[in-house]
Write an enzyme that holds these catalytic residues in place. Sequence first.
Site, PDB file in Angstrom:
ATOM      1  N   SER A  75      44.335  30.284  28.099  1.00 26.57           N
ATOM      2  CA  SER A  75      45.048  30.207  26.820  1.00 26.57           C
ATOM      3  C   SER A  75      44.142  30.564  25.653  1.00 26.57           C
ATOM      4  CB  SER A  75      45.606  28.791  26.635  1.00 26.57           C
ATOM      5  OG  SER A  75      46.026  28.613  25.303  1.00 26.57           O
ATOM      6  N   GLY A 106      34.826  27.317  31.604  1.00 26.33           N
ATOM      7  CA  GLY A 106      35.606  27.479  30.378  1.00 26.33           C
ATOM      8  C   GLY A 106      36.412  26.220  30.105  1.00 26.33           C
ATOM      9  N   ASP A 129      34.135  30.075  41.747  1.00 22.60           N
ATOM     10  CA  ASP A 129      32.889  30.757  41.358  1.00 22.60           C
ATOM     11  C   ASP A 129      31.607  29.962  41.639  1.00 22.60           C
ATOM     12  OD1 ASP A 129      34.567  32.725  40.495  1.00 22.60           O
ATOM     13  OD2 ASP A 129      34.131  32.529  38.366  1.00 22.60           O
ATOM     14  N   ARG A 156      33.198  44.527  59.386  1.00 21.98           N
ATOM     15  CA  ARG A 156      32.038  44.800  60.249  1.00 21.98           C
ATOM     16  C   ARG A 156      32.444  45.596  61.498  1.00 21.98           C
ATOM     17  NH1 ARG A 156      27.269  42.466  61.344  1.00 21.98           N
ATOM     18  NH2 ARG A 156      27.537  40.955  59.697  1.00 21.98           N
ATOM     19  N   ALA A 188      24.562  40.030  56.068  1.00 25.79           N
ATOM     20  CA  ALA A 188      24.575  41.243  55.231  1.00 25.79           C
ATOM     21  C   ALA A 188      23.162  41.783  55.087  1.00 25.79           C
ATOM     22  CB  ALA A 188      25.157  40.914  53.860  1.00 25.79           C
ATOM     23  N   TYR A 251      41.962  39.139  45.172  1.00 25.07           N
ATOM     24  CA  TYR A 251      42.583  37.813  45.032  1.00 25.07           C
ATOM     25  C   TYR A 251      42.767  37.061  46.340  1.00 25.07           C
ATOM     26  CZ  TYR A 251      43.224  38.980  40.184  1.00 25.07           C
ATOM     27  OH  TYR A 251      42.977  39.306  38.879  1.00 25.07           O
TER      28      TYR A 251
HETATM   29  N1  LIG Z   1      34.640  27.346  24.304  1.00 27.57           N
HETATM   30  C1  LIG Z   1      35.891  26.946  24.535  1.00 27.57           C
HETATM   31  N2  LIG Z   1      36.523  26.097  23.678  1.00 27.57           N
HETATM   32  C2  LIG Z   1      37.785  25.680  23.904  1.00 27.57           C
HETATM   33  N3  LIG Z   1      38.513  26.058  24.981  1.00 27.57           N
HETATM   34  C3  LIG Z   1      37.954  26.892  25.851  1.00 27.57           C
HETATM   35  C4  LIG Z   1      36.621  27.387  25.686  1.00 27.57           C
HETATM   36  N4  LIG Z   1      36.343  28.211  26.734  1.00 27.57           N
HETATM   37  C5  LIG Z   1      37.454  28.243  27.487  1.00 27.57           C
HETATM   38  N5  LIG Z   1      38.414  27.448  26.976  1.00 27.57           N
HETATM   39  C6  LIG Z   1      39.769  27.243  27.500  1.00 27.57           C
HETATM   40  O1  LIG Z   1      39.723  27.083  28.914  1.00 27.57           O
HETATM   41  C7  LIG Z   1      40.563  28.049  29.545  1.00 27.57           C
HETATM   42  C8  LIG Z   1      40.053  28.361  30.924  1.00 27.57           C
HETATM   43  O2  LIG Z   1      38.762  28.932  30.826  1.00 27.57           O
HETATM   44  P1  LIG Z   1      38.331  30.119  31.801  1.00 27.57           P
HETATM   45  O3  LIG Z   1      36.917  30.453  31.450  1.00 27.57           O
HETATM   46  O4  LIG Z   1      39.342  31.192  31.746  1.00 27.57           O
HETATM   47  O5  LIG Z   1      38.441  29.498  33.255  1.00 27.57           O
HETATM   48  P2  LIG Z   1      37.545  28.418  34.023  1.00 27.57           P
HETATM   49  O6  LIG Z   1      37.731  27.108  33.362  1.00 27.57           O
HETATM   50  O7  LIG Z   1      38.111  28.434  35.401  1.00 27.57           O
HETATM   51  O8  LIG Z   1      36.123  28.908  33.946  1.00 27.57           O
HETATM   52  C9  LIG Z   1      40.557  29.211  28.558  1.00 27.57           C
HETATM   53  O9  LIG Z   1      41.671  30.050  28.718  1.00 27.57           O
HETATM   54  C10 LIG Z   1      40.607  28.495  27.221  1.00 27.57           C
HETATM   55  O10 LIG Z   1      41.916  28.104  26.879  1.00 27.57           O
HETATM   56  O1  LIG Z   2      42.618  35.777  37.567  1.00 16.81           O
HETATM   57  P1  LIG Z   2      41.951  36.719  36.621  1.00 16.81           P
HETATM   58  O2  LIG Z   2      42.354  36.424  35.218  1.00 16.81           O
HETATM   59  O3  LIG Z   2      42.105  38.138  37.021  1.00 16.81           O
HETATM   60  O4  LIG Z   2      40.394  36.412  36.628  1.00 16.81           O
HETATM   61  C1  LIG Z   2      39.503  36.815  37.610  1.00 16.81           C
HETATM   62  C2  LIG Z   2      38.336  35.874  37.561  1.00 16.81           C
HETATM   63  O5  LIG Z   2      38.764  34.593  37.988  1.00 16.81           O
HETATM   64  C3  LIG Z   2      37.932  34.124  39.024  1.00 16.81           C
HETATM   65  O6  LIG Z   2      38.562  34.427  40.263  1.00 16.81           O
HETATM   66  C4  LIG Z   2      37.773  32.640  38.912  1.00 16.81           C
HETATM   67  O7  LIG Z   2      37.151  32.342  37.702  1.00 16.81           O
HETATM   68  P2  LIG Z   2      37.469  31.039  36.879  1.00 16.81           P
HETATM   69  O8  LIG Z   2      37.528  29.907  37.852  1.00 16.81           O
HETATM   70  O9  LIG Z   2      36.336  30.930  35.910  1.00 16.81           O
HETATM   71  O10 LIG Z   2      38.761  31.188  36.189  1.00 16.81           O
HETATM   72  C5  LIG Z   2      36.651  34.935  38.870  1.00 16.81           C
HETATM   73  O11 LIG Z   2      35.905  34.990  40.070  1.00 16.81           O
HETATM   74  C6  LIG Z   2      37.183  36.266  38.439  1.00 16.81           C
HETATM   75  O12 LIG Z   2      36.224  36.964  37.698  1.00 16.81           O
HETATM   76 MG   LIG Z   3      34.923  30.125  35.042  1.00 12.66          MG
END
Ligand SMILES: Nc1ncnc2c1ncn2[C@@H]1O[C@H](COP(=O)(O)OP(=O)(O)O)[C@@H](O)[C@H]1O
Ligand SMILES: O=P(O)(O)OC[C@H]1O[C@](O)(COP(=O)(O)O)[C@@H](O)[C@@H]1O
Ligand SMILES: [Mg+2]
Length: 321
Positions: A75, A106, A129, A156, A188, A251
């Site tokens: 978001s 995030g 990840d 493989r 690998a 995916y």
């Molecule tokens: N620095 C931030 N401050 C506030 N919300 C954040 C921040 N970074 C990410 N988010 C929120 O968390 C969501 C998920 O983060 P994302 O990096 O896409 O996935 P993940 O949590 O799996 O690493 C983002 O779409 C955003 O809404």
């Molecule tokens: O689903 P999307 O938006 O294509 O994102 C792909 C990304 O999400 C992941 O599968 C998982 O990442 P997050 O858990 O940080 O969201 C990454 O490995 C990849 O780079």
């Molecule tokens: Mg992430």
Amino acid sequence: MTVNRIGVLTSGGDAPGMNAAIRAIVRTAVYNDIQVYGIEEGFFGLNEEKFRPLTSRSVANIIDRGGTILQTSRSAFFKTPAGVKHAANKIKDYNLDALVVIGGEGSMKGAKALSDLGVNVVVIPGTIDNDIGATDYTIGFDTAVSTAIDAISKIRDTSFSHNRMNIVQVMGRHCGDIAMYAGLACGAKALIIPEKDVPLEEICAKLIEGHERGKLHSIIMLAEGCGHYRDYVPKIQELTGVETKGTNLGYIQRGGAPSHFDRRLASYMGFQAVQAIMKGDVNSMVVTKNGKFQVIPLDEAIDTPKVFDEAMYHMIQVLSI
Ligand SMILES: Nc1ncnc2c1ncn2[C@@H]1O[C@H](COP(=O)(O)OP(=O)(O)O)[C@@H](O)[C@H]1O
Ligand SMILES: O=P(O)(O)OC[C@H]1O[C@](O)(COP(=O)(O)O)[C@@H](O)[C@@H]1O
Ligand SMILES: [Mg+2]
């Protein structure tokens, strides 16, 4: 702290085991007479008020399901100050005493932004990840590695049959863990990961050495953080003189039934998250370190860098001669 009602959401990329965590949270809460609201589609759904009550029965038959029954999102609005404030107000409107956020690095920053506005949060690390330094493992990583291994075994077979090099591109954003763990398990020949800036000429020299010693084929693991396999195919083919193909596992790495490891990790983390809330141990993250589950302050979790496992990398180089 008196706890009557909590919320739970999943955020960022879905990961196998998220459902097992939701189940553990709901069952532990219900056991302790705490009501649970599931918030659909992560922080987006929080802002859009997509709340639904969860009971013990709502989480039946999900321990083995991949994805997330609550669905998830990324978001952009939530990331803005107005978005976080709006979301914090929704938590107040629904009288939630705490919110459990299941997501990656995030999402943990998103949870921190909510906690800065007075919302009690507990984070559970859920992402394929494995890029969160505070925990040895995130929910979903083990399953994603197993899925990659399964696919690589099939690659493989054809790689060997044609005497080819095969590049296998895996996910991980800026982290090379999926590539490294799957690479180790599949024998690998080379790793191309963001943590190690090795010239391609050096990698190819090693591949040629292997072929000169009688190796009939080679798997090259490529982490997506280093680019797309299509850009590597012509370069590796030219530098090695061996026919080279590539596959992006994509995916399929994110789906499927969680492994036993992820179900256990998710169950413990969900159970501990609710216990942490009951103890008032909020603004925290549940982690596993050296085989032990712990609840640590969220600030500490955010500040803990991901340390690259040099010893494992070195071992893979030795074992792949
Ligand atoms: N620095 C931030 N401050 C506030 N919300 C954040 C921040 N970074 C990410 N988010 C929120 O968390 C969501 C998920 O983060 P994302 O990096 O896409 O996935 P993940 O949590 O799996 O690493 C983002 O779409 C955003 O809404
Ligand atoms: O689903 P999307 O938006 O294509 O994102 C792909 C990304 O999400 C992941 O599968 C998982 O990442 P997050 O858990 O940080 O969201 C990454 O490995 C990849 O780079
Ligand atoms: Mg992430």
